[in-house]
Motif scaffolding. Structure first.
Motif: not given
Ligand code: PHE
Length: 335
Positions: A126-127, A138, A150, A157
């Motif tokens: 995950d991000d 971000e 992605f 995400d």
């Protein structure tokens, strides 16, 4: 009666002998037909016993032939299946380990000798673990440094991890210092495939967190590592930038230093970059619930392919993934 005994005791180790035996007793001009012909001229009172005896003989001979034929053809079949069992064996081919695994295991060995354990994590990340926790919020421009794949259409995400620093974040979240861990694994970057780079490759990243860890501990560890792996060698640290370390550096090794202790280093191409490193940024520690006032640490990361290419003098990264046996068979190792 004496024939009966001979028939019962008959043995043969080949089918030719069995056939000769069959002809002798059961053939047209064989012993049995001879007796059957004589039957007519036998006196009445002896006929019963004579008849019984030759029938018994016929049965015994027929049985013997069938039994021997069955036994011998079974032996023949086995010979066909197994071949000649006295023949020397073919040499059996032993597989070889992939060069990436060999070098990965070597790196693990070198670091476990100074107390590092091995940690692993998911390839789909995950991000938070791949970016945000590592001081890459971000819209941070440094996210572009790592061309990310992605996972489409996913509300959470998800992405393919671009480095195994994500494993270090997970490790810090779940373990209290002192931490000494290395994270080997596969990583993914949306890059063109060429002789020097690939969209899938392997990394080993390391993390050391404790009280009073300083940059000189980092440097000493790097010198230890490169000496173990490459033999007597020369490295230099070049100032660099990574969002998750401050200060940051790139490690170069001098390639072409021909030494008595290490025959592997042969080509003189000057300074070559082999990894990134630095002191863990306090923000990263905070993100992972470690107090930066109490603890400090260093981190480093390297590509296994790059190291393997140097060690084995491999000129094209694509060779690692083509599974050409002529290439793979050259690597024999205890690691
Ligand atoms: N994560 C960095 C990369 O993938 C390598 C690195 C790790 C740099 C740790 C500094 C400290 O490029």
């Amino acid at each position: 009666k004496s024939h009966l005994k001979t028939v019962e005791e008959f043995a043969a180790d080949n089918l030719d002998d069995v056939e000769a035996f069959r002809i002798k007793y059961l053939g047209k001009k064989g012993i049995l037909n001879h007796y059957f012909a004589e039957f007519k001229s036998i006196p009445k009172e002896d006929k019963k016993l004579f008849g019984q005896t030759i029938n018994q003989l016929k049965q015994a001979a027929t049985q013997k032939v069938e039994q021997l034929k069955a036994e011998l053809s079974k032996v023949n079949d086995e010979k066909n299946i197994y071949g000649d069992l006295t023949r020397p064996a073919e040499p059996s081919e032993i597989g070889s380990r992939h060069p990436i695994s060999i070098v990965k295991n070597q790196i693990i060995e070198v670091f476990s000798n100074i107390g590092f354990n091995v940690s692993e994590g998911p390839e789909i990340e995950d991000d938070w673990h791949n970016f945000t926790a590592l001081n890459l919020p971000e819209y941070h421009p440094a996210r572009d440094m790592q061309d990310t794949f992605f996972v489409q259409n996913n509300p959470e995400d998800l992405l393919l991890r671009t480095h195994t620093s994500s494993v270090q974040v997970r490790y810090m979240e779940n373990n209290k210092p002192p931490i000494r861990t290395i994270s080997p694994g596969r990583v993914f970057r949306n890059e063109d495939i060429s002789a020097r780079s690939h969209c899938i490759f392997h990394q080993v990243e390391g993390l050391y967190i404790d009280k009073d860890v300083s940059f000189k501990d980092l440097k000493q560890t790097l010198i230890y590592f490169t000496t173990q792996l490459f033999g007597k060698s020369k490295i230099r640290l070049r100032p660099s930038y990574f969002p998750f370390t401050e200060p940051s550096a790139e490690v170069d090794i001098y390639w072409g230093l021909k030494t008595e202790t290490d025959y592997r280093i042969t080509k003189g191409t000057g300074w070559l970059e082999i990894m990134g490193c630095g002191m863990v940024d306090p923000n990263v520690l905070k993100n992972c619930k470690i107090d930066p006032k109490e603890y400090t640490g260093f981190a480093f990361g390297m590509g296994i392919e790059r190291i393997a290419m140097l060690l084995y003098q491999i000129g094209d990264i694509r060779m690692f993934y083509e599974n050409d046996l002529r290439f793979l068979k050259q690597f024999k190792s205890i690691f």
